[in-house]
Enzyme design. Structure first.
Site, PDB file in Angstrom:
ATOM      1  CG  MET A 130      -1.926  -1.124   1.245  1.00  9.77           C
ATOM      2  SD  MET A 130      -2.963  -1.127   2.729  1.00  9.77           S
ATOM      3  CE  MET A 130      -3.956   0.348   2.472  1.00  9.77           C
ATOM      4  CG  HIS A 131       0.591   3.325   2.486  1.00 10.48           C
ATOM      5  ND1 HIS A 131      -0.719   3.658   2.745  1.00 10.48           N
ATOM      6  CD2 HIS A 131       0.939   2.413   3.445  1.00 10.48           C
ATOM      7  CE1 HIS A 131      -1.150   2.992   3.800  1.00 10.48           C
ATOM      8  NE2 HIS A 131      -0.166   2.227   4.241  1.00 10.48           N
ATOM      9  CG  ASP A 152      -0.140  -4.896   2.121  1.00  6.99           C
ATOM     10  OD1 ASP A 152      -0.959  -4.149   2.709  1.00  6.99           O
ATOM     11  OD2 ASP A 152       1.086  -4.720   2.175  1.00  6.99           O
TER      12      ASP A 152
END
Length: 489
Positions: free
Chosen positions: A78-79, A237
């Site tokens: 992520m991110h 995830d």
């Protein structure tokens, strides 16, 4: 039919082939390099993900009839920030979740914009790893690249784009950008304005189990599959891994005891805890709360590998008999890398406290195991303060293989812990989402109820729960007492 699950990790992609009915037929993985161009920076070439996925899928499907592959679903890191130009070409390497360059931008968002406004706009506050601070960093430090941005994407969404030609994201992954109004499941116009970007630059949003498209002709040829293969939006995830452990439905919980640690609590309704927990959308169409501690099993690994200097972890834990539990006079604060939830304090540091002349090696080992459990309970208490009622939880990850650690967790948390039969993480969740999208199950809940099984249970002991309850309340006072000291270290 077959379904392919993609777990797009930080150092490698792991792909699995799931057959109708849930059996995993084959698993392959492909590594790719990480780049650290400056101290604290972490970047990756998005095209390396594509090469790894293509190569992995070809191997995955080499021994089956490719026409029987019905769907693909991805869970991913992520991110991360992927930016594309007007020709959909990657402008610069992706800035990853573990990149630490955005401290100034994060402080600007939390202090100048303010955590109350951020929570109002998104349900969350800013963390250095989130995507919005990265966009602000690009705007300030690479204005020429910022001016070229046509689309802003997350890592697994870029993979989906290369498979389908569709600029897409799902609500769970988008929740970690600090650009999504999580409660109302739409891009936050206020946050886009703060970052200097427009709605046109953002991908279209989907539920994780929705089909975003089918394989393009080029992608089908490169993967050795048919163009009719459906690609679902997938999930971040943690949400994808939660699907893979059956953490679906109000109050369902999963504790992941890996290098870092997470507690993931599914909720039918949106709840925001301010700065204590992440309030994100879930891959089942609802919501979840998540607490992430930066050092979990890595605390035990550090203690065993670097201090005790042994790799025989079970032998060290064998000396910690049942009668010692709940009575240890030593405490350990598990902040080797600072802490995320619920303190959001990068300056926090690990420490032992309470040692005396009769403190033993076993006391310290036990304190490490208990300290991680106490630290995870901090996040559970933040969820309970919001009215979330958790009575049982799955537990997974490398640390959960320790019977002693499972027992400590069950009693510190006062939860019945169950152990999943299959622990394949985000890739398994992605494959399940693809099966739902292809009509094999009516919804995500039916799929997980059918496919997820447990192999064991750890029940809390009321007498031990009472002992740990007292000790937790002492632990809970340690971080506030030391907080002002940590930055001086």
């Amino acid at each position: 039919m077959y379904y392919i699950g993609i777990d797009l990790g930080t150092s490698a992609v792991k792909l699995l082939l799931m057959k109708s009915g849930g059996s995993i037929e084959k698993i392959v993985s492909r590594e790719y390099p990480l780049s650290f161009p400056h101290p604290g920076w972490s970047e990756q070439d998005p095209d390396a993900w594509i090469s790894a996925v293509k190569d992995g899928v070809r191997e995955l499907a080499a021994d089956i009839d490719a026409s029987e592959v019905a769907g693909i679903g991805a869970g991913g890191q992520m991110h991360g920030l992927v930016i594309l130009d007007e020709n959909d070409k990657v402008i610069r390497p992706a800035i990853l979740w573990n990149d630490g360059r955005t401290q100034e931008e994060t402080e600007y968002l939390n202090n100048d914009i303010g955590t109350d406004r951020l929570a109002e706009y998104t349900g969350n506050i800013a963390f250095a790893g989130f995507t919005a601070p990265k966009i602000l960093w690009i705007k300030k430090h690479e204005p020429e690249n910022f001016a070229r941005i046509k689309k802003i994407m997350l890592p697994k969404d870029y993979v989906n784009y290369r498979l389908t030609g569709v600029h897409c994201s799902d609500y769970s992954d988008a929740s970690g950008m600090l650009l999504l109004d999580v409660k109302n499941k739409k891009w936050s116009e206020e946050m886009l304005s703060i970052c200097g970007i427009s709605l046109d630059q953002m991908p279209k949003l989907y539920e994780s189990y929705e089909v975003v498209g089918t394989l393009t002709k080029k992608a089908a040829e490169e993967l050795g599959l048919q163009e009719t293969v459906k690609v679902v939006a997938g999930a971040g995830d943690n949400a994808a891994a939660a699907i893979g452990t059956g953490t679906v439905g109000n109050g369902a919980c999963n504790i992941s005891l890996g290098t870092s640690g997470t507690i993931f609590i599914s909720s039918d309704t949106f709840r925001s805890s301010g700065n204590a927990l992440h309030a994100f959308a879930h891959a089942d169409g609802a919501y979840h709360l998540m607490g992430c501690m930066l050092s979990a099993a890595s605390c035990n690994k550090w203690w065993m590998d670097e201090i005790v200097r042994t790799r025989d972890y079970p032998a060290e834990q064998k000396e910690i008999s049942a009668d010692r539990l709940g009575k240890n006079h030593v405490y350990y604060l598990p902040y080797l890398m600072g802490e995320r939830a619920p303190h959001n304090d990068p300056a926090a540091r690990a420490c032992f406290i309470g040692m005396t002349m009769d403190t033993s090696r076993e006391d310290l080992t036990q304190a490490v195991l208990e300290g991680v459990a106490f630290g995870m309970r901090d996040s559970l208490e933040a969820a309970r303060a919001l009215g979330v009622d958790v009575k049982t939880s799955m537990i997974c990850g490398g640390g959960a293989k320790s019977p002693l650690w499972r027992k400590i967790f069950a009693n510190v948390m006062n939860l019945t812990l169950t152990i999943p039969e299959t622990e394949q993480g985000p890739g398994y969740g992605g494959a399940i989402l693809a099966a739902v999208a292809c009509g094999e199950y009516s919804d995500v809940k039916q799929a997980t109820d059918t496919l997820i099984h447990v192999t064991g249970t750890e029940e809390p002991d009321p007498a031990l729960v009472a002992l740990y309850e007292e000790r937790y309340h002492t632990f809970d006072r340690l971080y506030p007492a030391l907080k002002e000291l940590f930055p001086t270290l």
